[in-house]
Design a protein around this motif. Structure first.
Motif, PDB file in Angstrom:
ATOM      1  N   GLN A   1       9.630   4.283   8.586  1.00  0.00           N
ATOM      2  CA  GLN A   1      10.134   3.284   9.534  1.00  0.00           C
ATOM      3  C   GLN A   1       8.993   2.819  10.430  1.00  0.00           C
ATOM      4  O   GLN A   1       8.375   3.621  11.126  1.00  0.00           O
ATOM      5  N   ILE A   2       8.702   1.527  10.389  1.00  0.00           N
ATOM      6  CA  ILE A   2       7.667   0.961  11.256  1.00  0.00           C
ATOM      7  C   ILE A   2       8.227   0.852  12.671  1.00  0.00           C
ATOM      8  O   ILE A   2       9.273   0.242  12.890  1.00  0.00           O
ATOM      9  N   VAL A   3       7.529   1.465  13.627  1.00  0.00           N
ATOM     10  CA  VAL A   3       8.027   1.488  15.006  1.00  0.00           C
ATOM     11  C   VAL A   3       7.191   0.616  15.940  1.00  0.00           C
ATOM     12  O   VAL A   3       7.626   0.319  17.058  1.00  0.00           O
TER      13      VAL A   3
ATOM     14  N   THR B   1       0.031   7.224  -1.968  1.00  0.00           N
ATOM     15  CA  THR B   1       0.987   7.773  -1.011  1.00  0.00           C
ATOM     16  C   THR B   1       2.160   8.443  -1.717  1.00  0.00           C
ATOM     17  O   THR B   1       2.356   8.281  -2.925  1.00  0.00           O
ATOM     18  N   VAL B   2       2.948   9.188  -0.945  1.00  0.00           N
ATOM     19  CA  VAL B   2       4.117   9.860  -1.513  1.00  0.00           C
ATOM     20  C   VAL B   2       5.094   8.822  -2.047  1.00  0.00           C
ATOM     21  O   VAL B   2       5.113   7.668  -1.604  1.00  0.00           O
ATOM     22  N   LYS B   3       5.903   9.245  -2.971  1.00  0.00           N
ATOM     23  CA  LYS B   3       6.850   8.337  -3.607  1.00  0.00           C
ATOM     24  C   LYS B   3       7.825   7.766  -2.579  1.00  0.00           C
ATOM     25  O   LYS B   3       8.332   8.479  -1.714  1.00  0.00           O
ATOM     26  N   ASP B   4       8.061   6.454  -2.686  1.00  0.00           N
ATOM     27  CA  ASP B   4       9.040   5.732  -1.858  1.00  0.00           C
ATOM     28  C   ASP B   4       8.699   5.755  -0.372  1.00  0.00           C
ATOM     29  O   ASP B   4       9.593   5.655   0.471  1.00  0.00           O
ATOM     30  N   LEU B   5       7.415   5.867  -0.040  1.00  0.00           N
ATOM     31  CA  LEU B   5       7.040   5.835   1.378  1.00  0.00           C
ATOM     32  C   LEU B   5       7.440   4.508   2.006  1.00  0.00           C
ATOM     33  O   LEU B   5       7.845   4.464   3.173  1.00  0.00           O
TER      34      LEU B   5
ATOM     35  N   TRP C   1       0.835  -1.203   0.000  1.00  0.00           N
ATOM     36  CA  TRP C   1       0.000   0.000   0.000  1.00  0.00           C
ATOM     37  C   TRP C   1       0.870   1.254   0.000  1.00  0.00           C
ATOM     38  O   TRP C   1       0.579   2.229  -0.703  1.00  0.00           O
ATOM     39  N   MET C   2       1.950   1.235   0.774  1.00  0.00           N
ATOM     40  CA  MET C   2       2.845   2.393   0.842  1.00  0.00           C
ATOM     41  C   MET C   2       3.490   2.693  -0.508  1.00  0.00           C
ATOM     42  O   MET C   2       3.796   3.848  -0.813  1.00  0.00           O
TER      43      MET C   2
ATOM     44  N   TYR D   1       4.077   4.119  12.175  1.00  0.00           N
ATOM     45  CA  TYR D   1       5.301   4.301  11.394  1.00  0.00           C
ATOM     46  C   TYR D   1       5.696   5.777  11.369  1.00  0.00           C
ATOM     47  O   TYR D   1       4.857   6.673  11.485  1.00  0.00           O
ATOM     48  N   LEU D   2       7.000   5.991  11.228  1.00  0.00           N
ATOM     49  CA  LEU D   2       7.563   7.338  11.194  1.00  0.00           C
ATOM     50  C   LEU D   2       7.888   7.735   9.762  1.00  0.00           C
ATOM     51  O   LEU D   2       8.416   6.936   8.985  1.00  0.00           O
ATOM     52  N   TYR D   3       7.564   8.986   9.440  1.00  0.00           N
ATOM     53  CA  TYR D   3       7.942   9.539   8.143  1.00  0.00           C
ATOM     54  C   TYR D   3       8.202  11.025   8.324  1.00  0.00           C
ATOM     55  O   TYR D   3       7.310  11.777   8.730  1.00  0.00           O
ATOM     56  N   ARG D   4       9.438  11.428   8.084  1.00  0.00           N
ATOM     57  CA  ARG D   4       9.858  12.824   8.218  1.00  0.00           C
ATOM     58  C   ARG D   4       9.495  13.405   9.580  1.00  0.00           C
ATOM     59  O   ARG D   4       8.977  14.515   9.688  1.00  0.00           O
ATOM     60  N   GLY D   5       9.750  12.625  10.616  1.00  0.00           N
ATOM     61  CA  GLY D   5       9.551  13.099  11.976  1.00  0.00           C
ATOM     62  C   GLY D   5       8.128  13.028  12.489  1.00  0.00           C
ATOM     63  O   GLY D   5       7.872  13.349  13.650  1.00  0.00           O
ATOM     64  N   GLU D   6       7.183  12.608  11.649  1.00  0.00           N
ATOM     65  CA  GLU D   6       5.786  12.492  12.052  1.00  0.00           C
ATOM     66  C   GLU D   6       5.406  11.022  12.210  1.00  0.00           C
ATOM     67  O   GLU D   6       5.881  10.168  11.461  1.00  0.00           O
ATOM     68  N   THR D   7       4.547  10.747  13.189  1.00  0.00           N
ATOM     69  CA  THR D   7       4.073   9.385  13.415  1.00  0.00           C
ATOM     70  C   THR D   7       2.687   9.217  12.807  1.00  0.00           C
ATOM     71  O   THR D   7       1.799  10.040  13.029  1.00  0.00           O
ATOM     72  N   TYR D   8       2.513   8.157  12.043  1.00  0.00           N
ATOM     73  CA  TYR D   8       1.242   7.867  11.383  1.00  0.00           C
ATOM     74  C   TYR D   8       0.740   6.488  11.812  1.00  0.00           C
ATOM     75  O   TYR D   8       1.524   5.639  12.242  1.00  0.00           O
ATOM     76  N   THR D   9      -0.563   6.297  11.674  1.00  0.00           N
ATOM     77  CA  THR D   9      -1.192   5.023  12.025  1.00  0.00           C
ATOM     78  C   THR D   9      -1.873   4.436  10.801  1.00  0.00           C
ATOM     79  O   THR D   9      -2.556   5.143  10.054  1.00  0.00           O
TER      80      THR D   9
END
Length: 229
Positions: A43-45, A34-38, A28-29, A139-147
């Motif tokens: 990073q899955i945390v 989603t943005v390119k190369d997500l 899906w990523m 997961y983390l992307y550019r300092g933000e945490t997403y669910t």
């Protein structure tokens, strides 16, 4: 038995393990939403599994059975209410699953009120509490945490907020292309008004020639944007 007055308790059996759910998330990523190369830059945390409760309402509309779902517990991923459930996939809930199950915290009456607000006049023929298996990922992307949530029965990915592709670059390319070809299309008209004898033909030839030049440039620009957004 009057199913409209009986509240059944069902469970959906998982078909994916943790690694398979993570693979579904990565697919899906890397998709078009989603943005390119997500999948490579995120990073899955955290990964957790549980059975999430949903209120299940079945009714008939135009002679066809319909099903609606409402969350039976608080969640940040409200897209869970859009899962597709088939009655044949449901199994009676077993008490042995309680350790992995989130208990319902939203009363049935509240779920029924939500259902009636969006389906006015619908006569409920069956109500049930359904526990669906999900993997929740942080997961983390550019300092933000997403669910993101992966349905462990079907592999579908659900997320309310995620790093989506920026729309502005695509709109800019489309807008410029529209303006360019609109201008080119006006050449035969302008030529015909300026010179009734051969102006329209000259304008058409000029339009065709410039169009052949502009088309590959615009296509290359669109490809460049798609490769970077």
């Amino acid at each position: 038995m009057d199913k409209s007055r009986t509240v059944f308790h069902w469970v959906l059996t998982p078909t994916l393990n943790g690694e398979q759910a993570e693979a579904a998330l990565k697919r899906w990523m890397s998709g078009s939403e989603t943005v390119k190369d997500l999948d490579q830059k995120s990073q899955i945390v955290n990964r957790s599994f549980r059975y999430f409760p949903l209120w299940y309402f079945r009714w008939k509309s135009d002679g066809q059975e319909r099903v609606a779902l409402e969350p039976a517990a608080a969640t940040s991923v409200t897209e869970l209410a859009h899962l597709s459930l088939l009655a044949g996939d449901l199994r009676p809930y077993a008490p042995s699953l309680e350790g992995d199950s989130e208990p319902p915290s939203v009363p049935l009456e509240a779920g029924l009120d939500w259902f009636r607000q969006s389906h006015a006049g619908a006569k409920v023929e069956e109500m049930a509490l359904v526990h669906v298996p999900i993997f929740e990922f942080k997961y983390l992307y550019r300092g933000e945490t997403y669910t993101a949530v992966v349905d462990a029965a079907t592999g579908s990915v659900l997320a309310n907020v995620y790093p989506a592709k920026a729309e502005l670059p695509y709109r800019l390319v489309g807008g410029v292309a529209a303006v360019v070809f609109l201008c080119l299309a006006s050449f035969p008209v302008i030529g015909g008004l300026a010179d009734h004898d051969g102006g329209a033909i000259a304008g058409f030839l000029l339009c065709s020639g410039l169009g052949l030049i502009a088309a590959p440039i615009l296509m290359a620009w669109a490809g460049w944007v798609a490769a970077r957004v």
